[in-house]
Write a protein that holds these residues in place. Structure first.
Motif, PDB file in Angstrom:
ATOM      1  N   LEU A 120       0.752  -1.140  -0.016  1.00  0.00           N
ATOM      2  CA  LEU A 120      -0.025   0.134   0.179  1.00  0.00           C
ATOM      3  C   LEU A 120       0.900   1.394   0.008  1.00  0.00           C
ATOM      4  O   LEU A 120       0.586   2.402  -0.875  1.00  0.00           O
ATOM      5  CB  LEU A 120      -0.986  -0.049   1.228  1.00  0.00           C
ATOM      6  N   ILE A 121       2.023   1.354   0.851  1.00  0.00           N
ATOM      7  CA  ILE A 121       2.616   2.547   0.717  1.00  0.00           C
ATOM      8  C   ILE A 121       3.351   2.840  -0.523  1.00  0.00           C
ATOM      9  O   ILE A 121       3.632   3.594  -1.003  1.00  0.00           O
ATOM     10  CB  ILE A 121       3.766   2.230   2.199  1.00  0.00           C
ATOM     11  N   ASP A 122       3.934   1.549  -0.912  1.00  0.00           N
ATOM     12  CA  ASP A 122       4.744   1.606  -2.493  1.00  0.00           C
ATOM     13  C   ASP A 122       3.849   2.486  -3.354  1.00  0.00           C
ATOM     14  O   ASP A 122       4.240   3.147  -4.265  1.00  0.00           O
ATOM     15  CB  ASP A 122       4.975   0.236  -2.868  1.00  0.00           C
ATOM     16  N   VAL A 123       2.517   1.931  -3.443  1.00  0.00           N
ATOM     17  CA  VAL A 123       1.359   2.490  -4.263  1.00  0.00           C
ATOM     18  C   VAL A 123       1.209   3.986  -4.289  1.00  0.00           C
ATOM     19  O   VAL A 123       1.392   4.785  -4.805  1.00  0.00           O
ATOM     20  CB  VAL A 123       0.145   1.741  -4.338  1.00  0.00           C
ATOM     21  N   ASP A 124       1.247   4.260  -2.912  1.00  0.00           N
ATOM     22  CA  ASP A 124       1.223   5.792  -2.380  1.00  0.00           C
ATOM     23  C   ASP A 124       2.169   6.348  -1.926  1.00  0.00           C
ATOM     24  O   ASP A 124       2.209   7.149  -0.818  1.00  0.00           O
ATOM     25  CB  ASP A 124      -0.230   5.869  -1.482  1.00  0.00           C
ATOM     26  N   ARG A 125       3.198   6.029  -2.364  1.00  0.00           N
ATOM     27  CA  ARG A 125       4.813   6.387  -2.030  1.00  0.00           C
ATOM     28  C   ARG A 125       4.821   7.967  -1.989  1.00  0.00           C
ATOM     29  O   ARG A 125       5.160   8.540  -1.037  1.00  0.00           O
ATOM     30  CB  ARG A 125       5.688   5.863  -2.628  1.00  0.00           C
ATOM     31  N   GLU A 126       4.086   8.465  -3.030  1.00  0.00           N
ATOM     32  CA  GLU A 126       4.300  10.210  -2.907  1.00  0.00           C
ATOM     33  C   GLU A 126       3.290  10.763  -1.980  1.00  0.00           C
ATOM     34  O   GLU A 126       3.538  11.963  -1.687  1.00  0.00           O
ATOM     35  CB  GLU A 126       3.688  10.567  -4.460  1.00  0.00           C
ATOM     36  N   TRP A 127       2.716  10.224  -1.051  1.00  0.00           N
ATOM     37  CA  TRP A 127       2.033  10.904  -0.003  1.00  0.00           C
ATOM     38  C   TRP A 127       2.636  10.677   1.182  1.00  0.00           C
ATOM     39  O   TRP A 127       2.112  11.174   2.273  1.00  0.00           O
ATOM     40  CB  TRP A 127       0.493  10.095   0.224  1.00  0.00           C
ATOM     41  N   VAL A 128       3.851  10.071   1.451  1.00  0.00           N
ATOM     42  CA  VAL A 128       4.705  10.145   2.641  1.00  0.00           C
ATOM     43  C   VAL A 128       5.002  11.712   2.573  1.00  0.00           C
ATOM     44  O   VAL A 128       5.955  11.895   1.636  1.00  0.00           O
ATOM     45  CB  VAL A 128       5.734   9.197   2.595  1.00  0.00           C
TER      46      VAL A 128
END
Length: 356
Positions: A120-128
């Motif tokens: 999930l974090i990999d898909v939304d990495r730009e949200w970090v």
């Protein structure tokens, strides 16, 4: 590489990301979420990352009627060299399953949970976020979904993870907060669900929180539910007191949540050879220590704030100011060290940080 097949469906309508310098807790959510289902006889199945959106539940789903639900909270951090790291996620999965067990919810395989989170974090990495003091708050949770009104454990569940970019907990620095000691309401008792991270514990705390806010206090210090004298927690945090050079925190007794930041602080203090005691601590002992000038510092610990210094206690119409209402030297040292480790700005001698 994942050992489990996690399907990924990406959104076709990505959301604009919020301004990293104006993030608040719990307002913005990333583009995707993770879902996995449980059915009796089949176990956990169909792990998937899907676009963030509403879920559909039967009005008779057991979570609505009997509160069979648990959750966790952890954070991801973007480092100066643009990596994304987690802080002690293995402890979150252990606690999640302790909560599951207490609520009669099937255990979630920690390996699958970790792989799901990484996917999930990999898909939304730009949200970090990368702005100073910001992080990606992670909320895993389980809800009972069987549409059946009998009072019994559900045969169907959903395990989900959602992501929320958050700003610095302290907008103006590490400032002490005043705390109201609650003597009317109780949070939990030994044998109940106080040591589980379940929604009902937080619902039970709201009335006292409202009362404390009306008196001008930021948080509630809970006393035990039997004698109404032994200190348990501060709001949604564990609590520590430095008394005459020794750091004292209430021992885990079945009604206190086993905080991961609490565990980390204890390990850190002991590595510094600072005397630490986990034991019963009465409000009377604390008042006496304050009167004798031996109550040197107090702070709460939790995922959201890491360290929340306590500047004053309000108990039975008396205000006990701690360390002149200032952040103590030990509180600052603990905060700086743990946040430094979390962001890989300091060495990690404990192996707490895990890269995604």
């Amino acid at each position: 590489m994942s050992k489990h097949t996690i399907s990924i469906t990406k959104t076709t309508n990505p959301k604009p990301r919020p301004d990293e310098n104006n993030l608040v807790f719990g307002k913005y959510y990333s583009d995707h979420m993770f879902i996995m289902d449980y059915d009796a006889g089949q176990g956990w199945h169909d792990p998937r990352v899907v676009p963030y959106g509403n879920i559909s539940l039967d009005p008779a789903a057991k979570v609505f009627h009997y509160g069979q639900t648990i959750f966790e909270g952890l954070k991801a951090y973007r480092t100066d060299d643009n990596r994304v790291v987690l802080f002690r996620p293995d402890e979150n999965w252990k606690r999640l399953n302790r909560s599951n067990d207490r609520l009669s919810i099937p255990a979630v395989d920690p390996e699958i949970a970790f792989e799901a989170l990484c996917a999930l974090i990999d898909v939304d990495r730009e949200w970090v976020p990368s702005a100073p003091g910001t992080s990606l708050y992670i909320r895993p949770y389980v809800i009972a979904t069987e549409p059946q009104l009998g009072v019994s454990p559900s045969t169907k569940y959903m395990f989900m993870i959602i992501l929320c970019p958050v700003g610095a907990y302290y907008s103006e620095g590490l400032n002490p907060v005043p705390i109201h000691v609650e003597s009317e309401y109780v949070r939990a008792v030994k044998g109940g669900v106080g040591n589980a991270k379940t929604a009902g514990n937080y619902a039970a705390s709201l009335k006292a929180q409202e009362g404390a806010a009306a008196l001008g206090y930021s948080q509630v210090l809970w006393l035990d539910g039997v004698h109404r004298k032994y200190i348990e927690e501060v709001g949604s945090m564990n609590v520590f007191f430095k008394i005459n050079g020794t750091v004292v925190t209430p021992a885990l007794n079945g009604s206190i949540l086993e905080g991961i930041t609490r565990k980390s602080v204890l390990q850190l203090l002991r590595s510094w050879n600072i005397p630490v005691e986990e034991r019963e601590l009465s409000i009377d002992e604390l008042v006496e220590a304050h009167r004798n000038g031996k109550l040197e510092e107090a702070f709460g610990t939790g995922t959201a704030a890491v360290i929340s210094p306590i500047g004053a206690l309000h108990y039975q119409d008396e205000k006990l100011t701690i360390n002149e209402g200032k952040t103590g030297e030990l509180s600052s040292r603990v905060y700086d060290t743990i946040t430094g480790i979390q962001r890989t700005e300091l060495p990690d001698p404990f192996g707490w940080v895990v890269e995604v």
